[in-house]
Scaffold this motif. Structure first.
Motif, PDB file in Angstrom:
ATOM      1  N   ALA A   1     -32.286   7.812  17.553  1.00 25.82           N
ATOM      2  CA  ALA A   1     -30.945   7.636  16.991  1.00 25.82           C
ATOM      3  C   ALA A   1     -29.994   8.737  17.444  1.00 25.82           C
ATOM      4  N   ALA A   2     -30.563   9.848  17.930  1.00 28.05           N
ATOM      5  CA  ALA A   2     -29.731  10.964  18.401  1.00 28.05           C
ATOM      6  C   ALA A   2     -29.189  10.713  19.799  1.00 28.05           C
ATOM      7  N   GLY A   3     -29.652   9.650  20.454  1.00 32.07           N
ATOM      8  CA  GLY A   3     -29.162   9.330  21.784  1.00 32.07           C
ATOM      9  C   GLY A   3     -29.934  10.036  22.879  1.00 32.07           C
ATOM     10  N   TYR A   4     -29.526   9.770  24.144  1.00 30.79           N
ATOM     11  CA  TYR A   4     -30.196  10.329  25.311  1.00 30.79           C
ATOM     12  C   TYR A   4     -30.129  11.851  25.276  1.00 30.79           C
ATOM     13  N   PRO A   5     -31.249  12.544  25.675  1.00 34.55           N
ATOM     14  CA  PRO A   5     -32.497  12.070  26.317  1.00 34.55           C
ATOM     15  C   PRO A   5     -33.615  11.701  25.343  1.00 34.55           C
ATOM     16  N   CYS A   6     -33.304  11.570  24.053  1.00 34.72           N
ATOM     17  CA  CYS A   6     -34.348  11.188  23.098  1.00 34.72           C
ATOM     18  C   CYS A   6     -34.813   9.760  23.353  1.00 34.72           C
ATOM     19  N   SER A   7     -36.094   9.544  23.155  1.00 37.19           N
ATOM     20  CA  SER A   7     -36.662   8.229  23.440  1.00 37.19           C
ATOM     21  C   SER A   7     -37.704   7.867  22.386  1.00 37.19           C
ATOM     22  N   ALA A   8     -37.945   6.564  22.231  1.00 35.26           N
ATOM     23  CA  ALA A   8     -38.937   6.059  21.275  1.00 35.26           C
ATOM     24  C   ALA A   8     -40.322   6.188  21.903  1.00 35.26           C
ATOM     25  N   HIS A   9     -40.863   7.399  21.888  1.00 35.41           N
ATOM     26  CA  HIS A   9     -42.177   7.667  22.477  1.00 35.41           C
ATOM     27  C   HIS A   9     -43.271   7.382  21.454  1.00 35.41           C
ATOM     28  N   ASN A  10     -44.205   6.487  21.809  1.00 36.36           N
ATOM     29  CA  ASN A  10     -45.278   6.158  20.861  1.00 36.36           C
ATOM     30  C   ASN A  10     -46.636   6.011  21.534  1.00 36.36           C
ATOM     31  N   ASN A  11     -46.797   6.668  22.690  1.00 37.95           N
ATOM     32  CA  ASN A  11     -48.096   6.684  23.354  1.00 37.95           C
ATOM     33  C   ASN A  11     -48.888   7.866  22.803  1.00 37.95           C
ATOM     34  N   HIS A  12     -49.832   7.594  21.919  1.00 39.12           N
ATOM     35  CA  HIS A  12     -50.513   8.626  21.139  1.00 39.12           C
ATOM     36  C   HIS A  12     -51.171   9.711  21.981  1.00 39.12           C
ATOM     37  N   GLY A  13     -51.726   9.308  23.146  1.00 36.49           N
ATOM     38  CA  GLY A  13     -52.544  10.250  23.901  1.00 36.49           C
ATOM     39  C   GLY A  13     -51.823  10.978  25.015  1.00 36.49           C
ATOM     40  N   THR A  14     -50.549  10.692  25.227  1.00 32.25           N
ATOM     41  CA  THR A  14     -49.805  11.292  26.335  1.00 32.25           C
ATOM     42  C   THR A  14     -49.503  12.763  26.071  1.00 32.25           C
ATOM     43  N   LYS A  15     -49.685  13.585  27.106  1.00 35.67           N
ATOM     44  CA  LYS A  15     -49.417  15.012  27.003  1.00 35.67           C
ATOM     45  C   LYS A  15     -47.932  15.250  26.758  1.00 35.67           C
ATOM     46  N   ILE A  16     -47.651  16.118  25.784  1.00 35.70           N
ATOM     47  CA  ILE A  16     -46.268  16.491  25.474  1.00 35.70           C
ATOM     48  C   ILE A  16     -46.063  17.950  25.875  1.00 35.70           C
ATOM     49  N   TYR A  17     -45.016  18.214  26.671  1.00 38.27           N
ATOM     50  CA  TYR A  17     -44.739  19.556  27.197  1.00 38.27           C
ATOM     51  C   TYR A  17     -43.605  20.201  26.412  1.00 38.27           C
ATOM     52  N   SER A  18     -43.617  21.533  26.396  1.00 37.74           N
ATOM     53  CA  SER A  18     -42.612  22.271  25.629  1.00 37.74           C
ATOM     54  C   SER A  18     -41.244  22.252  26.293  1.00 37.74           C
ATOM     55  N   THR A  19     -41.218  22.220  27.641  1.00 35.92           N
ATOM     56  CA  THR A  19     -39.934  22.291  28.367  1.00 35.92           C
ATOM     57  C   THR A  19     -39.891  21.226  29.452  1.00 35.92           C
ATOM     58  N   THR A  20     -38.671  20.956  29.935  1.00 34.58           N
ATOM     59  CA  THR A  20     -38.525  20.004  31.049  1.00 34.58           C
ATOM     60  C   THR A  20     -39.191  20.553  32.303  1.00 34.58           C
TER      61      THR A  20
ATOM     62  N   GLY B   1     -39.889   6.143  35.936  1.00 34.31           N
ATOM     63  CA  GLY B   1     -38.519   6.623  36.102  1.00 34.31           C
ATOM     64  C   GLY B   1     -38.434   7.931  36.860  1.00 34.31           C
ATOM     65  N   GLU B   2     -39.600   8.536  37.174  1.00 38.69           N
ATOM     66  CA  GLU B   2     -39.675   9.811  37.896  1.00 38.69           C
ATOM     67  C   GLU B   2     -38.781  10.869  37.244  1.00 38.69           C
ATOM     68  N   LYS B   3     -38.929  10.991  35.944  1.00 37.14           N
ATOM     69  CA  LYS B   3     -38.172  11.967  35.167  1.00 37.14           C
ATOM     70  C   LYS B   3     -38.945  12.251  33.881  1.00 37.14           C
ATOM     71  N   CYS B   4     -38.394  13.083  33.033  1.00 38.84           N
ATOM     72  CA  CYS B   4     -39.002  13.371  31.737  1.00 38.84           C
ATOM     73  C   CYS B   4     -38.059  12.924  30.629  1.00 38.84           C
ATOM     74  N   ILE B   5     -38.650  12.434  29.542  1.00 35.55           N
ATOM     75  CA  ILE B   5     -37.861  12.024  28.386  1.00 35.55           C
ATOM     76  C   ILE B   5     -38.260  12.900  27.202  1.00 35.55           C
ATOM     77  N   GLN B   6     -37.334  13.072  26.288  1.00 31.86           N
ATOM     78  CA  GLN B   6     -37.610  13.963  25.164  1.00 31.86           C
ATOM     79  C   GLN B   6     -38.148  13.174  23.964  1.00 31.86           C
ATOM     80  N   ASP B   7     -39.162  13.757  23.328  1.00 31.84           N
ATOM     81  CA  ASP B   7     -39.752  13.151  22.126  1.00 31.84           C
ATOM     82  C   ASP B   7     -38.958  13.629  20.911  1.00 31.84           C
ATOM     83  N   CYS B   8     -37.873  12.935  20.632  1.00 38.89           N
ATOM     84  CA  CYS B   8     -37.032  13.254  19.480  1.00 38.89           C
ATOM     85  C   CYS B   8     -36.436  11.958  18.946  1.00 38.89           C
ATOM     86  N   ASP B   9     -35.678  12.026  17.897  1.00 36.73           N
ATOM     87  CA  ASP B   9     -35.184  10.833  17.213  1.00 36.73           C
ATOM     88  C   ASP B   9     -34.289  10.009  18.140  1.00 36.73           C
TER      89      ASP B   9
END
Length: 255
Positions: A226-245, A216-224
């Motif tokens: 159910a809270a809606g966009y930009p939160c996403s169902a992220h479940n890739n255990h090894g993927t790097k998670i960044y503090s900011t966009t 998608g050439e963008k970043c998605i947020q690792d949050c619930d």
């Protein structure tokens, strides 16, 4: 000689008995040569060696029997020690079964009896010591669990060894390493999983960080989600998670 003398002087079942001890091979204990109407007494069947005390009888007459088992049973008692339960991968206590768990009807004459659960669990050296101790002290699903953490490889998080009816708890399947905290469990037990992912999921939460969505050439947020966009169902255990966009978008440096 003592038995002959005693029997010669009296025909009573109690008065004139030697009151010494003889080995009862069937039960692995020593009985007293006295009136069989009394608890722990029996008529010594000749020819049988008799001994001046329970201790000497156990040592000499039943040398293959665990000494503490013999002396306690000869006194119509229990050792209150601990015995390895190999199939159950725990230890059981040699005490009156009527008292309830962890007391058990132990009757294997030759089995080693240990003074403490720690000594006994050392014998089960393929089982985690804390887990063995916890399982030995209680048959409850919650009381007596170690309350430590173990790696759940399927979900990339750490679960707590506690009552599975509680959220985030499960019964640790032996043999599995257990750790004193979620942080240590994630670091040592799931070292290939993104640390913030493991610790957040182990707490039934999200990191609120940002993950690169390459297609998608963008970043998605690792949050619930159910809270809606930009939160996403992220479940890739090894993927790097960044503090900011901004940090995340730097990873998509062609965009």
């Amino acid at each position: 000689r003592d038995l002959c003398t005693a029997n010669s002087l009296s025909n009573s079942l109690s008065i004139g008995r030697s009151n010494k001890y003889f080995a009862d091979y069937a039960t692995g204990r020593c009985l007293q040569d006295c009136d069989p109407a009394l608890d722990g007494c029996a008529l010594v069947p000749p020819p049988v060696n008799i001994y001046p005390s329970i201790e000497v009888c156990c040592s000499n007459g039943l040398s293959w029997v665990e000494d503490s088992y013999c002396t306690s049973r000869s006194n119509n008692n229990y050792t209150n020690g601990w015995v390895a339960d190999y199939p159950g991968e725990k230890c059981i206590q040699d005490c009156d079964p009527a008292a309830g768990y962890p007391c058990s009807a132990h009757n294997n004459h030759g089995t080693k009896i240990y003074s403490t659960t720690d000594e006994c669990c050392q014998r089960l050296n393929w089982v985690n010591r804390d887990l063995c101790t916890a399982n030995s002290l209680s048959n409850s699903l919650s009381i007596g669990r170690s309350n430590k953490y173990f790696a759940d490889y399927a979900t990339g998080r750490c679960l707590q060894d506690c009552d599975p009816a509680l959220d985030g708890c499960a019964l640790v399947p032996p043999p599995v390493n257990i750790y004193p905290s979620i942080e240590v469990c994630c670091s040592n037990g799931l070292s290939w999983v993104e640390d913030s992912y493991c610790t957040s999921r182990s707490n039934n939460n999200y990191t609120n960080g940002w993950v690169a969505d390459y297609p998608g050439e963008k970043c998605i947020q690792d949050c619930d989600p159910a809270a809606g966009y930009p939160c996403s169902a992220h479940n890739n255990h090894g993927t790097k998670i960044y503090s900011t966009t901004d940090e995340c978008c730097q990873r998509l440096n062609w965009v």
